[in-house]
Write an enzyme that holds these catalytic residues in place. Structure first.
Site, PDB file in Angstrom:
ATOM      1  N   ALA A  32     -10.655  44.221 -65.539  1.00  0.00           N
ATOM      2  CA  ALA A  32      -9.484  44.614 -66.275  1.00  0.00           C
ATOM      3  C   ALA A  32      -9.830  46.556 -66.431  1.00  0.00           C
ATOM      4  O   ALA A  32      -9.887  46.745 -67.502  1.00  0.00           O
ATOM      5  CB  ALA A  32      -9.167  44.476 -67.761  1.00  0.00           C
ATOM      6  N   HIS A  34     -10.948  50.407 -65.793  1.00  0.00           N
ATOM      7  CA  HIS A  34     -10.103  51.845 -66.134  1.00  0.00           C
ATOM      8  C   HIS A  34     -11.283  52.457 -66.302  1.00  0.00           C
ATOM      9  O   HIS A  34     -12.196  52.807 -65.531  1.00  0.00           O
ATOM     10  CB  HIS A  34     -10.213  52.030 -67.536  1.00  0.00           C
ATOM     11  CG  HIS A  34     -11.238  51.277 -68.851  1.00  0.00           C
ATOM     12  ND1 HIS A  34     -12.168  51.502 -68.349  1.00  0.00           N
ATOM     13  CD2 HIS A  34     -11.763  50.558 -69.399  1.00  0.00           C
ATOM     14  CE1 HIS A  34     -13.153  51.177 -69.107  1.00  0.00           C
ATOM     15  NE2 HIS A  34     -13.082  49.952 -69.918  1.00  0.00           N
ATOM     16  N   GLY A  36     -13.207  54.814 -66.951  1.00  0.00           N
ATOM     17  CA  GLY A  36     -14.431  53.520 -67.944  1.00  0.00           C
ATOM     18  C   GLY A  36     -15.001  53.162 -65.982  1.00  0.00           C
ATOM     19  O   GLY A  36     -16.653  54.111 -66.184  1.00  0.00           O
ATOM     20  N   HIS A  37     -15.391  52.695 -66.429  1.00  0.00           N
ATOM     21  CA  HIS A  37     -15.688  51.122 -64.681  1.00  0.00           C
ATOM     22  C   HIS A  37     -15.610  52.004 -63.917  1.00  0.00           C
ATOM     23  O   HIS A  37     -16.242  52.500 -63.263  1.00  0.00           O
ATOM     24  CB  HIS A  37     -14.907  50.414 -64.870  1.00  0.00           C
ATOM     25  CG  HIS A  37     -14.810  49.290 -65.998  1.00  0.00           C
ATOM     26  ND1 HIS A  37     -13.658  48.987 -66.689  1.00  0.00           N
ATOM     27  CD2 HIS A  37     -15.564  48.740 -66.576  1.00  0.00           C
ATOM     28  CE1 HIS A  37     -14.195  48.282 -67.343  1.00  0.00           C
ATOM     29  NE2 HIS A  37     -14.959  47.767 -67.276  1.00  0.00           N
ATOM     30  N   GLN A  61     -20.764  35.575 -73.108  1.00  0.00           N
ATOM     31  CA  GLN A  61     -21.276  36.336 -74.153  1.00  0.00           C
ATOM     32  C   GLN A  61     -19.784  36.540 -75.503  1.00  0.00           C
ATOM     33  O   GLN A  61     -20.149  37.197 -75.804  1.00  0.00           O
ATOM     34  CB  GLN A  61     -21.198  37.314 -73.351  1.00  0.00           C
ATOM     35  CG  GLN A  61     -19.773  38.333 -72.558  1.00  0.00           C
ATOM     36  CD  GLN A  61     -20.109  39.177 -72.042  1.00  0.00           C
ATOM     37  OE1 GLN A  61     -20.510  39.492 -70.809  1.00  0.00           O
ATOM     38  NE2 GLN A  61     -20.025  40.846 -72.013  1.00  0.00           N
ATOM     39  N   ILE A 176     -16.679  57.603 -70.951  1.00  0.00           N
ATOM     40  CA  ILE A 176     -15.141  57.929 -71.215  1.00  0.00           C
ATOM     41  C   ILE A 176     -14.920  58.067 -71.856  1.00  0.00           C
ATOM     42  O   ILE A 176     -14.931  57.107 -71.773  1.00  0.00           O
ATOM     43  CB  ILE A 176     -15.234  57.436 -69.686  1.00  0.00           C
ATOM     44  CG1 ILE A 176     -15.964  57.918 -67.901  1.00  0.00           C
ATOM     45  CG2 ILE A 176     -13.692  58.957 -69.023  1.00  0.00           C
ATOM     46  CD1 ILE A 176     -16.194  59.572 -68.037  1.00  0.00           C
ATOM     47  N   SER A 186     -11.074  47.689 -72.286  1.00  0.00           N
ATOM     48  CA  SER A 186     -10.466  47.473 -71.635  1.00  0.00           C
ATOM     49  C   SER A 186      -9.824  46.266 -73.021  1.00  0.00           C
ATOM     50  O   SER A 186      -8.254  46.215 -72.824  1.00  0.00           O
ATOM     51  CB  SER A 186     -11.543  45.204 -70.831  1.00  0.00           C
ATOM     52  OG  SER A 186     -12.038  46.220 -69.787  1.00  0.00           O
ATOM     53  N   ARG A 187     -10.371  46.452 -73.846  1.00  0.00           N
ATOM     54  CA  ARG A 187      -9.929  46.050 -75.241  1.00  0.00           C
ATOM     55  C   ARG A 187      -8.531  45.823 -75.747  1.00  0.00           C
ATOM     56  O   ARG A 187      -8.025  46.227 -76.613  1.00  0.00           O
ATOM     57  CB  ARG A 187     -10.983  45.446 -76.642  1.00  0.00           C
ATOM     58  CG  ARG A 187     -11.824  43.736 -76.215  1.00  0.00           C
ATOM     59  CD  ARG A 187     -12.307  43.578 -77.521  1.00  0.00           C
ATOM     60  NE  ARG A 187     -13.116  42.479 -76.692  1.00  0.00           N
ATOM     61  CZ  ARG A 187     -14.399  42.769 -75.813  1.00  0.00           C
ATOM     62  NH1 ARG A 187     -15.046  43.725 -75.484  1.00  0.00           N
ATOM     63  NH2 ARG A 187     -14.791  41.186 -76.207  1.00  0.00           N
TER      64      ARG A 187
HETATM   65  P1  AMP Z   1     -17.254  45.629 -69.363  1.00  0.00           P
HETATM   66  O1  AMP Z   1     -16.210  45.111 -68.576  1.00  0.00           O
HETATM   67  O2  AMP Z   1     -16.127  46.123 -70.771  1.00  0.00           O
HETATM   68  O3  AMP Z   1     -18.041  44.013 -69.721  1.00  0.00           O
HETATM   69  O4  AMP Z   1     -17.839  46.994 -69.382  1.00  0.00           O
HETATM   70  C1  AMP Z   1     -18.167  46.951 -67.847  1.00  0.00           C
HETATM   71  C2  AMP Z   1     -19.344  48.200 -68.079  1.00  0.00           C
HETATM   72  O5  AMP Z   1     -18.873  49.620 -67.957  1.00  0.00           O
HETATM   73  C3  AMP Z   1     -20.387  48.154 -69.013  1.00  0.00           C
HETATM   74  O6  AMP Z   1     -21.675  48.726 -68.782  1.00  0.00           O
HETATM   75  C4  AMP Z   1     -19.675  48.813 -70.046  1.00  0.00           C
HETATM   76  O7  AMP Z   1     -20.215  49.713 -70.391  1.00  0.00           O
HETATM   77  C5  AMP Z   1     -18.741  49.637 -68.998  1.00  0.00           C
HETATM   78  N1  AMP Z   1     -18.342  50.913 -69.727  1.00  0.00           N
HETATM   79  C6  AMP Z   1     -17.201  50.039 -70.766  1.00  0.00           C
HETATM   80  N2  AMP Z   1     -15.984  51.098 -71.119  1.00  0.00           N
HETATM   81  C7  AMP Z   1     -17.105  52.177 -71.192  1.00  0.00           C
HETATM   82  C8  AMP Z   1     -16.473  53.873 -70.652  1.00  0.00           C
HETATM   83  N3  AMP Z   1     -15.474  54.026 -71.869  1.00  0.00           N
HETATM   84  N4  AMP Z   1     -16.942  54.678 -70.545  1.00  0.00           N
HETATM   85  C9  AMP Z   1     -18.467  54.669 -69.683  1.00  0.00           C
HETATM   86  N5  AMP Z   1     -18.585  53.239 -69.292  1.00  0.00           N
HETATM   87  C10 AMP Z   1     -18.092  51.888 -70.278  1.00  0.00           C
END
Ligand code: AMP
Length: 282
Positions: A32, A34, A36-37, A61, A176, A186-187
Site C-alpha cells: 500500500a 506512498h 514515504g516508501h 506484528q 514524508i 498506508s493507514r
Molecule cells: P510500512 O509499509 O508501513 O511497514 O513501512 C515501511 C517503511 O516505510 C518503514 O521503514 C516505515 O518507517 C517507512 N515509512 C512509512 N511511512 C513513512 C513516511 N511517511 N515517511 C518516511 N518513511 C515512511
C-alpha cells in the site's frame, strides 16, 4: 523489475549481485505504497547498485486481528510505483516462504519496547524484529532503509542490529508528509473524510510542543500540545510525550540528551495513527 515470490530465488539474486560486486540496498515494506516508501527507495537507489523492496504484510506484528484484516492491499499500483521508482527486484513472499514454520524467536530488545508503542501493542516489536531478521537472512543486504515515521521501530532495529551483529547498515530516512502536515501512512486511506480532515492535528500538536521546546519546561511544552488536541473531542489521544531519542526513555526535564523527540499516538474513529518530531536544540 523482477518480481520474486520464492525465498530461494531471492537468495540466488542476492548471491549473484554480490558475486558481481554490487552493493545491495533493501527496503522492507508492507505494501500500500506512498511517497514515504518511494523516498526510502530513492535513498536506497542513491546508495546501492542493486535495490530490493519487499512487500510482506507481517501477521506477527499485528496485535489487533482487525487491523491485519483490513490492512490495505494494492499490488498492481505498488508494482507500477516501484517500477518507476527504479526498484530492481520486488520480493513478495508468502508467510511460509518467510518463516518456514518457525515464528517464535525471541530477541532481546534492551527494554526499548517498555514505552510508547510497546505497552499499547504487546508483541508488536518482537513481530517486527522477527520478520526483519528473516528478511535480512534471505535478501542479505548491505544497507537497509527505515523511516523515522516509525521512530521506535527504527531505534529498536538499530539497537538489535548492533546487538545481533547483523552485517547490515541501518539507514534512517526522514518522515514524508502530506501538504497539510499529516505523516504519510498506508493507514491514512482508511480514514473517513471527517477524520482525514482532523488528522493533521497530530502534527500540529507535535509542532506546538516543538515551538517551546528547551525554552519552557517539559510539562509546559506537553500542555501546549495537549491544548491543540483538546480543540477536537474526536481525537482519542493515547500518548503525547517527550523522550531521549537514543533510549526512548520519557523525559521529565531537558537533561543533556543530545537528541530529543516528541511522540504521539491517537485514535481517530477506529484508525490508530502515530507520529513524532525531532526537537532541535536552539
Ligand atoms: P510500512 O509499509 O508501513 O511497514 O513501512 C515501511 C517503511 O516505510 C518503514 O521503514 C516505515 O518507517 C517507512 N515509512 C512509512 N511511512 C513513512 C513516511 N511517511 N515517511 C518516511 N518513511 C515512511
Amino acid at each position: 523489475m523482477l518480481v520474486l515470490r520464492s525465498r530461494i530465488e531471492m537468495m540466488r539474486w542476492s548471491a549473484d549481485q554480490r558475486r558481481r560486486g554490487n552493493r545491495i540496498g533493501f527496503v522492507p515494506t508492507m505494501g500500500a505504497l506512498h511517497e514515504g516508501h518511494l523516498a526510502l527507495l530513492g535513498k536506497a537507489r542513491g546508495n546501492s547498485r542493486a535495490v530490493a523492496v519487499s512487500i510482506f504484510v507481517n501477521p506477527l506484528q499485528f496485535n489487533d486481528p482487525r487491523d491485519f484484516e483490513r490492512y490495505p492491499v494494492q499490488p498492481k499500483k505498488d508494482r507500477r510505483m516501484l517500477e518507476s521508482g527504479g526498484c530492481d527486484v520486488l520480493f513478495m513472499p508468502d508467510r511460509a516462504e518467510v518463516f518456514e514454520g518457525q515464528e517464535d524467536d525471541r530477541f532481546p530488545l534492551g527494554g526499548l519496547d517498555s514505552y510508547w508503542e510497546g505497552p499499547m501493542r504487546p508483541g508488536h516489536f518482537q513481530g517486527v524484529v522477527n520478520v526483519v531478521d528473516r528478511l535480512f537472512g534471505i535478501v542479505r543486504p548491505d544497507a537497509a532503509f527505515f523511516g523515522e515515521k516509525d521512530r521506535q521501530q527504527l531505534t529498536i532495529i538499530q539497537w538489535v542490529a548492533s546487538q545481533q551483529r547483523w552485517p547490515v547498515e541501518i539507514i534512517p530516512c526522514p518522515t514524508i508528509r502530506e501538504q497539510d502536515g499529516l505523516a504519510m501512512s498506508s493507514r491514512n486511506r482508511l480514514l473517513d473524510p471527517v477524520h482525514r480532515g482532523i488528522a493533521p492535528m497530530l502534527h500540529m500538536a507535535l509542532q506546538a510542543v516543538a515551538d517551546s521546546a528547551f525554552t519552557r519546561s517539559v510539562p509546559e511544552c506537553l500542555n501546549q500540545g495537549m491544548a491543540v488536541l483538546q480543540r477536537d473531542s474526536r481525537i482519542a489521544l493515547e500518548y503525547l510525550g517527550i523522550a531521549d531519542a537514543r533510549t526512548l526513555r520519557p523525559l521529565e526535564d531537558w537533561a543533556d540528551e543530545p537528541q530529543v523527540v516528541a511522540l504521539i499516538a491517537a485514535r481517530l474513529g477506529d484508525i490508530r495513527l502515530i507520529d513524532n518530531l525531532t526537537l532541535e536544540r536552539p
